[in-house]
Design a protein around this motif. Structure first.
Motif, PDB file in Angstrom:
ATOM      1  N   LEU A 190       0.822  -1.209   0.000  1.00 20.16           N
ATOM      2  CA  LEU A 190       0.000   0.000   0.000  1.00 20.16           C
ATOM      3  C   LEU A 190       0.856   1.260   0.000  1.00 20.16           C
ATOM      4  O   LEU A 190       0.555   2.233  -0.699  1.00 20.16           O
ATOM      5  N   ILE A 191       1.927   1.235   0.765  1.00 15.57           N
ATOM      6  CA  ILE A 191       2.798   2.407   0.883  1.00 15.57           C
ATOM      7  C   ILE A 191       3.604   2.624  -0.393  1.00 15.57           C
ATOM      8  O   ILE A 191       3.635   3.720  -0.955  1.00 15.57           O
ATOM      9  N   ILE A 192       4.246   1.569  -0.879  1.00 12.73           N
ATOM     10  CA  ILE A 192       5.169   1.711  -2.005  1.00 12.73           C
ATOM     11  C   ILE A 192       4.451   1.883  -3.336  1.00 12.73           C
ATOM     12  O   ILE A 192       4.966   2.525  -4.262  1.00 12.73           O
ATOM     13  N   PHE A 193       3.218   1.342  -3.452  1.00 10.03           N
ATOM     14  CA  PHE A 193       2.538   1.370  -4.747  1.00 10.03           C
ATOM     15  C   PHE A 193       1.910   2.730  -5.051  1.00 10.03           C
ATOM     16  O   PHE A 193       1.449   2.974  -6.166  1.00 10.03           O
ATOM     17  N   MET A 194       1.878   3.625  -4.068  1.00 12.14           N
ATOM     18  CA  MET A 194       1.370   4.975  -4.299  1.00 12.14           C
ATOM     19  C   MET A 194       2.152   5.682  -5.404  1.00 12.14           C
ATOM     20  O   MET A 194       1.629   6.569  -6.085  1.00 12.14           O
ATOM     21  N   MET A 195       3.414   5.297  -5.601  1.00 13.83           N
ATOM     22  CA  MET A 195       4.271   5.958  -6.587  1.00 13.83           C
ATOM     23  C   MET A 195       4.032   5.476  -8.013  1.00 13.83           C
ATOM     24  O   MET A 195       4.505   6.083  -8.962  1.00 13.83           O
ATOM     25  N   MET A 196       3.304   4.375  -8.179  1.00 13.81           N
ATOM     26  CA  MET A 196       3.115   3.784  -9.507  1.00 13.81           C
ATOM     27  C   MET A 196       2.129   4.597 -10.348  1.00 13.81           C
ATOM     28  O   MET A 196       1.152   5.126  -9.823  1.00 13.81           O
ATOM     29  N   PRO A 197       2.355   4.678 -11.658  1.00 12.82           N
ATOM     30  CA  PRO A 197       1.397   5.350 -12.537  1.00 12.82           C
ATOM     31  C   PRO A 197       0.262   4.404 -12.936  1.00 12.82           C
ATOM     32  O   PRO A 197       0.355   3.191 -12.743  1.00 12.82           O
ATOM     33  N   GLU A 198      -0.790   4.963 -13.516  1.00  6.82           N
ATOM     34  CA  GLU A 198      -1.869   4.176 -14.083  1.00  6.82           C
ATOM     35  C   GLU A 198      -1.410   3.573 -15.408  1.00  6.82           C
ATOM     36  O   GLU A 198      -0.430   4.032 -16.002  1.00  6.82           O
ATOM     37  N   SER A 199      -2.078   2.531 -15.869  1.00  8.37           N
ATOM     38  CA  SER A 199      -1.675   1.892 -17.125  1.00  8.37           C
ATOM     39  C   SER A 199      -2.003   2.811 -18.309  1.00  8.37           C
ATOM     40  O   SER A 199      -3.033   3.496 -18.295  1.00  8.37           O
ATOM     41  N   PRO A 200      -1.142   2.831 -19.355  1.00  6.46           N
ATOM     42  CA  PRO A 200      -1.387   3.691 -20.527  1.00  6.46           C
ATOM     43  C   PRO A 200      -2.735   3.417 -21.197  1.00  6.46           C
ATOM     44  O   PRO A 200      -3.412   4.353 -21.631  1.00  6.46           O
ATOM     45  N   SER A 201      -3.139   2.145 -21.290  1.00  6.17           N
ATOM     46  CA  SER A 201      -4.407   1.806 -21.936  1.00  6.17           C
ATOM     47  C   SER A 201      -5.592   2.428 -21.194  1.00  6.17           C
ATOM     48  O   SER A 201      -6.522   2.955 -21.820  1.00  6.17           O
ATOM     49  N   TYR A 202      -5.557   2.386 -19.875  1.00  2.37           N
ATOM     50  CA  TYR A 202      -6.639   2.977 -19.087  1.00  2.37           C
ATOM     51  C   TYR A 202      -6.670   4.498 -19.278  1.00  2.37           C
ATOM     52  O   TYR A 202      -7.744   5.089 -19.418  1.00  2.37           O
ATOM     53  N   LEU A 203      -5.486   5.132 -19.303  1.00  3.26           N
ATOM     54  CA  LEU A 203      -5.410   6.587 -19.462  1.00  3.26           C
ATOM     55  C   LEU A 203      -5.957   7.013 -20.819  1.00  3.26           C
ATOM     56  O   LEU A 203      -6.695   7.999 -20.920  1.00  3.26           O
ATOM     57  N   VAL A 204      -5.596   6.276 -21.871  1.00  4.83           N
ATOM     58  CA  VAL A 204      -6.118   6.593 -23.207  1.00  4.83           C
ATOM     59  C   VAL A 204      -7.628   6.418 -23.227  1.00  4.83           C
ATOM     60  O   VAL A 204      -8.364   7.245 -23.793  1.00  4.83           O
ATOM     61  N   LYS A 205      -8.117   5.354 -22.642  1.00  2.80           N
ATOM     62  CA  LYS A 205      -9.552   5.064 -22.613  1.00  2.80           C
ATOM     63  C   LYS A 205     -10.336   6.204 -21.976  1.00  2.80           C
ATOM     64  O   LYS A 205     -11.455   6.523 -22.389  1.00  2.80           O
ATOM     65  N   HIS A 206      -9.749   6.858 -20.990  1.00  2.00           N
ATOM     66  CA  HIS A 206     -10.436   7.919 -20.269  1.00  2.00           C
ATOM     67  C   HIS A 206      -9.977   9.307 -20.703  1.00  2.00           C
ATOM     68  O   HIS A 206     -10.128  10.287 -19.965  1.00  2.00           O
ATOM     69  N   GLY A 207      -9.393   9.397 -21.897  1.00  2.00           N
ATOM     70  CA  GLY A 207      -9.104  10.685 -22.522  1.00  2.00           C
ATOM     71  C   GLY A 207      -7.859  11.395 -22.059  1.00  2.00           C
ATOM     72  O   GLY A 207      -7.577  12.513 -22.496  1.00  2.00           O
ATOM     73  N   ASN A 208      -7.057  10.777 -21.194  1.00  5.18           N
ATOM     74  CA  ASN A 208      -5.837  11.422 -20.695  1.00  5.18           C
ATOM     75  C   ASN A 208      -4.648  10.975 -21.557  1.00  5.18           C
ATOM     76  O   ASN A 208      -3.749  10.266 -21.091  1.00  5.18           O
ATOM     77  N   VAL A 209      -4.645  11.417 -22.813  1.00  2.00           N
ATOM     78  CA  VAL A 209      -3.656  10.949 -23.780  1.00  2.00           C
ATOM     79  C   VAL A 209      -2.255  11.466 -23.451  1.00  2.00           C
ATOM     80  O   VAL A 209      -1.263  10.733 -23.582  1.00  2.00           O
ATOM     81  N   GLU A 210      -2.145  12.713 -23.022  1.00  3.62           N
ATOM     82  CA  GLU A 210      -0.827  13.285 -22.709  1.00  3.62           C
ATOM     83  C   GLU A 210      -0.163  12.533 -21.562  1.00  3.62           C
ATOM     84  O   GLU A 210       1.036  12.248 -21.601  1.00  3.62           O
ATOM     85  N   GLU A 211      -0.939  12.216 -20.532  1.00  7.04           N
ATOM     86  CA  GLU A 211      -0.393  11.455 -19.407  1.00  7.04           C
ATOM     87  C   GLU A 211      -0.002  10.055 -19.845  1.00  7.04           C
ATOM     88  O   GLU A 211       1.033   9.522 -19.424  1.00  7.04           O
ATOM     89  N   ALA A 212      -0.811   9.439 -20.722  1.00  7.87           N
ATOM     90  CA  ALA A 212      -0.486   8.111 -21.254  1.00  7.87           C
ATOM     91  C   ALA A 212       0.831   8.146 -22.016  1.00  7.87           C
ATOM     92  O   ALA A 212       1.650   7.230 -21.903  1.00  7.87           O
ATOM     93  N   GLN A 213       1.052   9.228 -22.773  1.00  8.80           N
ATOM     94  CA  GLN A 213       2.305   9.377 -23.522  1.00  8.80           C
ATOM     95  C   GLN A 213       3.494   9.494 -22.580  1.00  8.80           C
ATOM     96  O   GLN A 213       4.547   8.881 -22.807  1.00  8.80           O
ATOM     97  N   ARG A 214       3.340  10.241 -21.506  1.00 12.54           N
ATOM     98  CA  ARG A 214       4.424  10.385 -20.525  1.00 12.54           C
ATOM     99  C   ARG A 214       4.709   9.057 -19.819  1.00 12.54           C
ATOM    100  O   ARG A 214       5.863   8.698 -19.577  1.00 12.54           O
ATOM    101  N   VAL A 215       3.643   8.323 -19.477  1.00 11.35           N
ATOM    102  CA  VAL A 215       3.821   7.026 -18.809  1.00 11.35           C
ATOM    103  C   VAL A 215       4.521   6.036 -19.737  1.00 11.35           C
ATOM    104  O   VAL A 215       5.434   5.314 -19.314  1.00 11.35           O
ATOM    105  N   LEU A 216       4.102   5.985 -21.001  1.00  9.47           N
ATOM    106  CA  LEU A 216       4.764   5.100 -21.973  1.00  9.47           C
ATOM    107  C   LEU A 216       6.244   5.449 -22.107  1.00  9.47           C
ATOM    108  O   LEU A 216       7.100   4.553 -22.162  1.00  9.47           O
TER     109      LEU A 216
END
Length: 490
Positions: A190-216
């Motif tokens: 729970l503590i360490i996983f706070m730093m992880m990003p969301e998956s690129p596919s989920y970000l694209v699905k919900h319209g956050n394309v710029e964040e998906a590009q940064r995560v990729l």
């Protein structure tokens, strides 16, 4: 190049190390789940002894429910985790899994009442569902094609490692010390996983394309404007745009679309083959087999030592799977393990028949066949079935299909744990093992004839293999007609 080095620190451009680290963090809840399952083995002996923390020996009925209830609650939990993963994201779902795991251990620390224990074990069904629905989804969506299979196999490696971890500490530590150690696992995640990003596919699905590009870019150790990143982002967009063309009712799409239905049939067959290969019942029947095989021999393993031996075999198989899956391929590894597992089950059944008929049967054979079955299960049947299910469907269907296959698997496991010994005693244990062997051999035949290779391939390529010759010929005719009409128009 200087900018890239500054941007990524010690990692070289195109390095996959971040994806590997992320996959390990994603699968930490699976390790915690493995510990939940493994907890039953040493604890059952303690709960049914005179030193039981409940004050009296727990009945076989209550122990049976403690062992099986999580498989029952896992059935609705699979769909719950698929919904949470699609609605709130893969990251949120994994944090929810770890929080639920922590609650389960806190309940066991807070009370020694049998009903509280059964309730705590029921909660494990949610952890199980998340481990085999959300974790494979998340891992697939952050992995390059070249390492997708190896990272996908981590789910079984971490589960079996969690089992073995509990078998070992369960043999040397006190009841409450084990519970505190197990509680620390989800809390750490729970503590360490706070730093992880969301998956690129989920970000694209919900319209956050710029964040998906940064995560990729971060995952692949490249700049956001790198052509590799832009191509991958474009592929994700196209896949999801194609998904939008279908119906909102996923089951309707799966049933009416011939390619999707064939893919669904493949996932169901390999899931059923995995669950009815005999591994679950072999693990529960291991104590009796070891006892029979050890009669007249100097070697006699204690129940905990048996569990540790089988746990070590499982971990060895899962480690080998992660190492060779990208070299051997999904299809060949699944075929070989299904075939060998089927032959080992038939050999074990024949051993029981020989013993009952008074014919000489080597005492080492049950031990060897048992270990071979468990090894094949963790080497191919378990990890490859999960990997293929994640690879053979697009983002839109992936979570739902994994939930459906996992629900069927949980139901079968629940029924086997609850009724196997009763059925085996009434019709003969050899019949049951012959049945398991026949299922494995049938699965091997199905793999060779039907299942396409999915290693390092995109979804379009896999679906091309699922089309029949007639469908391909018809599409070629349609293309020719289109080209002819265009030429005529010009």
């Amino acid at each position: 190049m200087t900018v890239i080095k500054k941007y990524y620190g010690v990692f070289n451009e195109g390095s996959k190390i971040i994806q590997i680290v992320c996959a390990i963090l994603i699968n930490l809840p699976v390790f915690a789940y493995g510990a939940c399952v493994g907890w039953m083995s040493p604890t059952t002996l303690l709960l049914q002894s005179d030193e039981s923390p409940t004050g009296e020996a727990v009945s076989n009925f209550d122990i049976s429910w403690m062992a099986s209830i999580s498989y029952f609650t896992c059935i609705p939990s699979d769909f719950l985790m698929a919904y949470l993963s699609d609605k709130f994201g893969r990251k949120f779902s994994l944090l929810f899994i770890s929080a639920t795991c922590a609650v389960s251990w806190i309940l066991l620390l807070s009370s020694v009442n049998v009903y509280v224990m059964i309730f705590a074990r029921a909660i494990v069904g949610i952890i199980m569902g998340g481990s085999f629905v959300t974790c494979p989804l998340y891992t697939k969506e952050i992995s390059d094609d070249s390492i997708r299979g190896a990272l996908g196999c981590l789910v079984i490696l971490f589960q079996t490692s969690g089992n073995l971890f509990l078998y070992v500490i369960g043999d040397i530590l006190t009841y409450r010390t084990i519970l505190w150690i197990c509680l620390s696992l989800p809390v750490f995640h729970l503590i360490i996983f706070m730093m992880m990003p969301e998956s690129p596919s989920y970000l694209v699905k919900h319209g956050n394309v710029e964040e998906a590009q940064r995560v990729l870019a971060w995952l692949k150790c490249r700049q956001p404007e790198d052509p590799v990143i832009l191509r991958e982002l474009d592929r994700i967009k196209k896949e999801q745009m194609k998904d939008e063309e279908g119906s909102k009712f996923l089951l309707k799409d799966i049933v009416t679309n011939k390619i999707l239905f064939r893919a669904f049939c493949i996932t169901m067959v390999i899931t059923l083959g995995r669950e009815i290969c005999g591994a679950i019942t072999v693990l529960n029947f291991a104590g009796e087999i070891f006892t029979i095989a050890s009669q007249g021999e100097s070697l006699l393993l204690t129940p905990n030592q048996q569990a540790m031996m089988l746990g070590a075999v499982q971990v060895a198989g899962a480690m080998l799977a992660s190492s060779i899956v990208e070299k051997a391929g999904r299809k060949s590894l699944l075929f070989i393990t299904s075939l060998i597992s089927g032959l080992s089950m038939c050999a074990l059944a024949s051993w029981f028949v020989s013993r009952d008929m008074g014919v000489f049967a080597p005492t080492w054979l049950p031990v060897v066949t048992l270990c071979v079955c468990i090894f094949c299960d963790s080497l191919g049947l378990q990890p490859i079935s999960v990997v293929i299910t994640g690879e053979i469907f697009s983002y839109k269907y992936r979570g739902t299909v994994l939930a459906m296959t996992m629900s069927c698997a949980s139901l079968l496991a629940f029924l086997q744990l609850l009724f196997f010994k009763t059925i085996a005693n009434s019709i003969g244990v050899h019949v049951a093992f012959y049945f398991f062997g026949a299922v494995c051999l049938s699965t091997a035949l199905y793999v060779i004839i039907v299942i396409p290779e999915t290693k390092a391939r995109h979804l379009e390529e896999i679906y091309e293999d699922l089309r029949t010759k007639k469908e391909k010929a018809r599409d070629r005719e349609i293309e020719k007609d289109k080209e002819g009409n265009e030429v005529t128009a010009v």
